[in-house]
Design a protein around this motif. Structure first.
Motif, PDB file in Angstrom:
ATOM      1  N   LYS A 101       9.060   9.995 -11.156  1.00  0.00           N
ATOM      2  CA  LYS A 101      10.438   9.977 -10.871  1.00  0.00           C
ATOM      3  C   LYS A 101      10.758   8.319 -11.058  1.00  0.00           C
ATOM      4  CE  LYS A 101      10.580  13.136  -7.222  1.00  0.00           C
ATOM      5  NZ  LYS A 101       9.516  13.144  -6.179  1.00  0.00           N
ATOM      6  N   VAL A 102      11.827   8.021 -11.795  1.00  0.00           N
ATOM      7  CA  VAL A 102      12.050   6.799 -12.216  1.00  0.00           C
ATOM      8  C   VAL A 102      12.896   6.266 -11.124  1.00  0.00           C
ATOM      9  CG1 VAL A 102      13.079   5.069 -13.869  1.00  0.00           C
ATOM     10  CG2 VAL A 102      12.223   7.220 -14.575  1.00  0.00           C
ATOM     11  N   LEU A 103      12.306   5.212 -10.502  1.00  0.00           N
ATOM     12  CA  LEU A 103      12.828   4.416  -9.392  1.00  0.00           C
ATOM     13  C   LEU A 103      12.924   2.947  -9.629  1.00  0.00           C
ATOM     14  CD1 LEU A 103      10.922   6.169  -6.222  1.00  0.00           C
ATOM     15  CD2 LEU A 103      13.272   6.742  -6.896  1.00  0.00           C
ATOM     16  N   THR A 104      13.853   2.109  -9.107  1.00  0.00           N
ATOM     17  CA  THR A 104      13.850   0.864  -9.195  1.00  0.00           C
ATOM     18  C   THR A 104      13.004   0.214  -7.960  1.00  0.00           C
ATOM     19  OG1 THR A 104      15.615   0.389  -7.662  1.00  0.00           O
ATOM     20  CG2 THR A 104      16.336   0.993  -9.920  1.00  0.00           C
ATOM     21  N   ALA A 105      12.502  -1.023  -8.532  1.00  0.00           N
ATOM     22  CA  ALA A 105      11.588  -1.597  -7.612  1.00  0.00           C
ATOM     23  C   ALA A 105      12.178  -1.857  -5.935  1.00  0.00           C
ATOM     24  CB  ALA A 105      11.479  -3.336  -7.900  1.00  0.00           C
ATOM     25  N   ASN A 129       0.834  -1.165   0.120  1.00  0.00           N
ATOM     26  CA  ASN A 129       0.034   0.159  -0.221  1.00  0.00           C
ATOM     27  C   ASN A 129       0.791   1.156   0.041  1.00  0.00           C
ATOM     28  OD1 ASN A 129      -3.110   0.020   0.335  1.00  0.00           O
ATOM     29  ND2 ASN A 129      -2.547  -1.861   1.259  1.00  0.00           N
ATOM     30  N   VAL A 130       2.030   1.186   0.797  1.00  0.00           N
ATOM     31  CA  VAL A 130       2.766   2.315   0.618  1.00  0.00           C
ATOM     32  C   VAL A 130       3.732   2.600  -0.540  1.00  0.00           C
ATOM     33  CG1 VAL A 130       4.766   3.563   2.240  1.00  0.00           C
ATOM     34  CG2 VAL A 130       3.060   2.212   3.224  1.00  0.00           C
ATOM     35  N   GLU A 131       4.269   1.336  -0.961  1.00  0.00           N
ATOM     36  CA  GLU A 131       4.824   1.329  -2.354  1.00  0.00           C
ATOM     37  C   GLU A 131       4.006   1.974  -3.470  1.00  0.00           C
ATOM     38  OE1 GLU A 131       7.649  -2.566  -1.606  1.00  0.00           O
ATOM     39  OE2 GLU A 131       6.010  -2.562  -2.772  1.00  0.00           O
ATOM     40  N   LEU A 132       2.745   1.719  -3.310  1.00  0.00           N
ATOM     41  CA  LEU A 132       1.676   2.010  -4.587  1.00  0.00           C
ATOM     42  C   LEU A 132       1.978   3.479  -5.330  1.00  0.00           C
ATOM     43  CD1 LEU A 132      -0.160   0.578  -6.521  1.00  0.00           C
ATOM     44  CD2 LEU A 132      -2.021   1.538  -4.997  1.00  0.00           C
ATOM     45  N   PRO A 133       1.960   4.608  -4.374  1.00  0.00           N
ATOM     46  CA  PRO A 133       2.096   5.918  -4.938  1.00  0.00           C
ATOM     47  C   PRO A 133       3.353   6.042  -5.825  1.00  0.00           C
ATOM     48  CG  PRO A 133       1.319   5.912  -2.864  1.00  0.00           C
ATOM     49  CD  PRO A 133       1.796   4.527  -3.044  1.00  0.00           C
ATOM     50  N   LEU A 134       4.651   5.510  -5.338  1.00  0.00           N
ATOM     51  CA  LEU A 134       5.728   5.514  -5.721  1.00  0.00           C
ATOM     52  C   LEU A 134       5.858   5.145  -7.206  1.00  0.00           C
ATOM     53  CD1 LEU A 134       7.886   5.059  -2.559  1.00  0.00           C
ATOM     54  CD2 LEU A 134       7.606   7.049  -3.938  1.00  0.00           C
TER      55      LEU A 134
END
Ligand SMILES: Nc1ncnc2c1ncn2[C@@H]1O[C@H](COP(=O)(O)OP(=O)(O)O)[C@@H](O)[C@H]1O
Ligand SMILES: [Mg+2]
Length: 152
Positions: free
Chosen positions: A117-121, A107-112
């Motif tokens: 911004k390009v972020l890796t998993a 749930n916390v990861e979802l907005p990212l």
């Protein structure tokens, strides 16, 4: 010098229901500086949720000014508003609106995942973990919302 993050001027929001018009916000003005902690208090029906929906870029006012971080929301497209919500606003709903079958960390990861911004998993996971750690939830990562307390 402090920086104005939220500026509203003569903000109005009314709801028309058949013959009747409810004037929920009748022209309010204030500004919030960077780093300020502000509480909005008022009796039931006084317009707090209506105001927060506008401040959270979930609803548009009928008239008046709303600027967030120097940007007037009036001129923004749906996608630009979505980007502001994603990057500048943290909104905890009264009914949470968490994804029920999804774990706390997901749930916390979802907005990212939706971020421009390009972020890796791995970066996303680390950021989400740190955020949950800060609120003492690092031992509840794999709990779904129904397995957490209201406050958690
Ligand atoms: N979507 C809506 N349609 C019609 N009236 C609404 C709507 N949302 C809020 N209102 C009315 O606007 C007023 C302010 O409501 P609200 O902002 O939810 O108050 P609060 O959160 O302070 O309890 C209330 O009179 C409410 O009935
Ligand atoms: Mg409310």
């Amino acid at each position: 010098m402090s920086k104005t993050i939220i500026k509203i001027e003569d903000l109005k929001r009314s709801f028309t229901m058949g013959e009747e018009t409810v004037h929920a916000l009748k022209g309010i003005s204030f500004s919030i500086q960077e780093g300020e902690f502000v509480t909005i208090m008022g009796t039931s029906g006084s317009g707090k949720s209506t105001l927060l929906n506008v401040l959270g870029c979930l609803d548009q006012p009928n008239s008046g000014v709303y600027e967030i971080d120097g940007v007037s929301i009036k001129e923004l497209t749906k996608n630009e508003l979505a980007r502001i919500r994603n990057e500048k606003i943290g909104f905890i709903f009264q009914s949470y609106n968490l994804l029920a079958r999804t774990t706390a960390i997901e749930n916390v990861e979802l907005p990212l995942l939706y971020s421009t911004k390009v972020l890796t998993a791995e970066e996303i996971h680390t950021k989400a973990f740190k955020a949950l750690e800060q609120v003492n939830l690092s031992d509840r990562l794999d709990h779904t919302p129904s397995q957490l307390s209201g406050g958690q």
